[in-house]
Write an enzyme that holds these catalytic residues in place. Structure first.
Site, PDB file in Angstrom:
ATOM      1  N   ARG A 191       0.862  -1.190   0.000  1.00  0.00           N
ATOM      2  CA  ARG A 191       0.000   0.000   0.000  1.00  0.00           C
ATOM      3  C   ARG A 191       0.890   1.228   0.000  1.00  0.00           C
ATOM      4  NH1 ARG A 191      -5.057   2.150   3.534  1.00  0.00           N
ATOM      5  NH2 ARG A 191      -6.030   0.646   2.140  1.00  0.00           N
ATOM      6  N   HIS A 228      -7.476   0.699  -6.181  1.00  0.00           N
ATOM      7  CA  HIS A 228      -7.701  -0.012  -4.919  1.00  0.00           C
ATOM      8  C   HIS A 228      -8.496  -1.288  -5.246  1.00  0.00           C
ATOM      9  CE1 HIS A 228      -7.921  -0.778  -0.767  1.00  0.00           C
ATOM     10  NE2 HIS A 228      -8.729   0.182  -0.355  1.00  0.00           N
ATOM     11  N   GLN A 240     -10.440  -3.573  -2.653  1.00  0.00           N
ATOM     12  CA  GLN A 240     -11.668  -2.921  -2.189  1.00  0.00           C
ATOM     13  C   GLN A 240     -12.815  -3.197  -3.163  1.00  0.00           C
ATOM     14  OE1 GLN A 240     -12.234  -0.725   0.671  1.00  0.00           O
ATOM     15  NE2 GLN A 240     -14.308  -1.177   0.009  1.00  0.00           N
ATOM     16  N   ASP A 293     -16.819   8.214  -1.127  1.00  0.00           N
ATOM     17  CA  ASP A 293     -15.501   8.064  -0.486  1.00  0.00           C
ATOM     18  C   ASP A 293     -15.125   9.454   0.039  1.00  0.00           C
ATOM     19  OD1 ASP A 293     -12.946   7.259   0.279  1.00  0.00           O
ATOM     20  OD2 ASP A 293     -12.181   7.006  -1.766  1.00  0.00           O
ATOM     21  N   CYS A 353     -16.188   2.858   1.173  1.00  0.00           N
ATOM     22  CA  CYS A 353     -15.043   1.998   1.467  1.00  0.00           C
ATOM     23  C   CYS A 353     -14.549   2.170   2.902  1.00  0.00           C
ATOM     24  CB  CYS A 353     -13.914   2.302   0.485  1.00  0.00           C
ATOM     25  SG  CYS A 353     -13.461   4.049   0.456  1.00  0.00           S
ATOM     26  N   ARG A 371     -14.028  -7.251   3.089  1.00  0.00           N
ATOM     27  CA  ARG A 371     -12.623  -7.030   2.717  1.00  0.00           C
ATOM     28  C   ARG A 371     -11.797  -8.256   3.086  1.00  0.00           C
ATOM     29  NH1 ARG A 371     -10.367  -2.276   2.332  1.00  0.00           N
ATOM     30  NH2 ARG A 371      -8.879  -3.517   1.144  1.00  0.00           N
TER      31      ARG A 371
HETATM   32  N1   CP Z   1     -11.135   0.823   2.861  1.00  0.00           N
HETATM   33  C1   CP Z   1      -9.835   0.743   3.227  1.00  0.00           C
HETATM   34  O1   CP Z   1      -8.948   0.437   2.433  1.00  0.00           O
HETATM   35  O2   CP Z   1      -9.615   0.984   4.535  1.00  0.00           O
HETATM   36  P1   CP Z   1      -8.179   1.148   5.222  1.00  0.00           P
HETATM   37  O3   CP Z   1      -7.566   2.392   4.654  1.00  0.00           O
HETATM   38  O4   CP Z   1      -8.484   1.243   6.681  1.00  0.00           O
HETATM   39  O5   CP Z   1      -7.353  -0.056   4.880  1.00  0.00           O
HETATM   40  N1  NVA Z   2      -9.567   7.294  -1.565  1.00  0.00           N
HETATM   41  C1  NVA Z   2      -9.176   6.949  -0.224  1.00  0.00           C
HETATM   42  C2  NVA Z   2      -9.483   5.512   0.054  1.00  0.00           C
HETATM   43  C3  NVA Z   2      -9.161   5.029   1.424  1.00  0.00           C
HETATM   44  C4  NVA Z   2      -9.469   3.586   1.631  1.00  0.00           C
HETATM   45  C5  NVA Z   2      -7.707   7.253  -0.033  1.00  0.00           C
HETATM   46  O1  NVA Z   2      -6.913   6.961  -0.943  1.00  0.00           O
HETATM   47  O2  NVA Z   2      -7.346   7.800   1.003  1.00  0.00           O
END
Ligand code: CP
Ligand code: NVA
Length: 313
Positions: free
Chosen positions: A109, A136, A139, A232, A273, A301
């Site tokens: 990530r 993502h 997700q 989101d 999400c 998830r």
């Molecule tokens: N939705 C999601 O990816 O959550 P986190 O950022 O907590 O992993």
């Molecule tokens: N769009 C958001 C998603 C978090 C799960 C981000 O990238 O912060």
């Protein structure tokens, strides 16, 4: 589709998979969820290890990978950018080759899609994109699973993403919906429309699956007929400096009771999400309301991530 074909594959974006393969991941996700609900504890990762690389924070993704891998008997190792040399003292290519000698799989990530692509290219083991600025994908699989739990079949359903139409979540939803035959609308300010590149990637998928992709700046017409409204955060990780500008642009796109009603379908559900900023992109009333499925989505998830690892390791 021969499931053996999935062994050793990475998940960088759903654009690299066929609809039949995505269907396999979805069905396996439902199977592992059912096993868990029956109290079964198969030990399919005994003696295996996964490296979990995080440049950005995470609750759901990290905990899904750690618990899903660990409860199957495997050993997950969490490595934040404070802990390893990745991209600092050591190139991504070299890190990939070293980790590939020690681990059975790698999750990443962080910021750049090119980092996760490079890890996949050089490590020799399956690499999973746990969120980059561009995509993502884990997700999006959980989102589709949640839609199917609610409605049975997902093909032919309409999902409307309301908010920052160029972010990682919106882009991944566009890919998976166009692949799997869901109609997908993005309702966002023009400044935040998805770019031409992602639309060009999705158009052939949509043509093949019969999905209709629409991008509009009008939230009310965008959500009309939607089976699910998805939003989101207005400010994604790494974009914190843009908070004031985004709030101004996105305030008219808040998901509230009025927008939910504009679907014209009492059966439509609300998805997010998470993490959510209640009172910004969604009202407390909607996220805590009877049509919200966000907690199932968060649970899914874990099941989907377990299925992805089982299929590819
Ligand atoms: N939705 C999601 O990816 O959550 P986190 O950022 O907590 O992993
Ligand atoms: N769009 C958001 C998603 C978090 C799960 C981000 O990238 O912060």
């Amino acid at each position: 589709m021969d499931p053996k074909k999935l062994k050793g594959r990475s998940l960088l974006s759903w654009k690299d998979y066929t609809p039949e393969e995505i269907r396999y991941f979805l069905d396996l996700s439902k199977q592992v969820k059912a096993e868990k609900k029956r109290g079964e504890r198969p030990q399919r990762f005994v003696g295996k290890t996964i490296a979990l690389l995080f440049e950005k924070r995470s609750t759901r993704t990290r905990c899904s990978f750690e618990t899903a891998f660990g409860e199957e008997g495997g050993h997950p190792v969490f490595l934040s950018s404070q802990d390893i040399q990745l991209g600092a003292k050591e190139s991504v290519e070299d890190t990939a080759r070293v980790l590939g000698r020690m681990f059975d799989a790698i999750e990443f990530r962080g910021f750049k899609q090119s980092t996760v692509d490079t890890l996949a290219k050089y490590s020799g083991v399956p690499v999973y994109n746990g969120l980059t600025d561009a995509f993502h994908p884990t997700q999006a699989l959980a989102d589709l699973m949640t839609i199917e739990e609610e409605f049975g079949e997902s093909k032919g359903r309409k999902l409307c993403f309301v908010g920052d139409g160029r972010n990682n979540v919106a882009r991944s939803l566009m890919v998976i919906c166009s692949q799997m035959g869901l109609d997908f609308t993005i309702a966002s300010p023009r400044e935040l429309f998805p770019d031409a590149e992602i639309r060009a990637i999705c158009e052939p998928f949509a043509k093949k699956s019969g999905s209709k992709i629409v991008v509009t700046d009008d939230p009310a017409s965008g959500v009309a007929g939607a089976d699910a409204i998805y939003t989101d955060v207005w400010v994604s990780m790494g974009e914190e400096a843009l908070k004031a500008e985004r709030t101004k642009l996105l305030s008219p796109y808040q998901v509230n009771a009025k927008l939910m009603a504009a679907t014209g379908k009492p059966s439509s559900i609300f998805l997010h999400c998470l993490p959510a900023v209640k009172g910004e992109e969604v009202t407390e009333e909607v996220i805590e309301g009877s049509r919200s499925r966000v907690w199932d989505q968060a649970e899914n998830r874990k099941h989907t991530i377990k299925a992805i690892m089982l299929a590819t390791i």
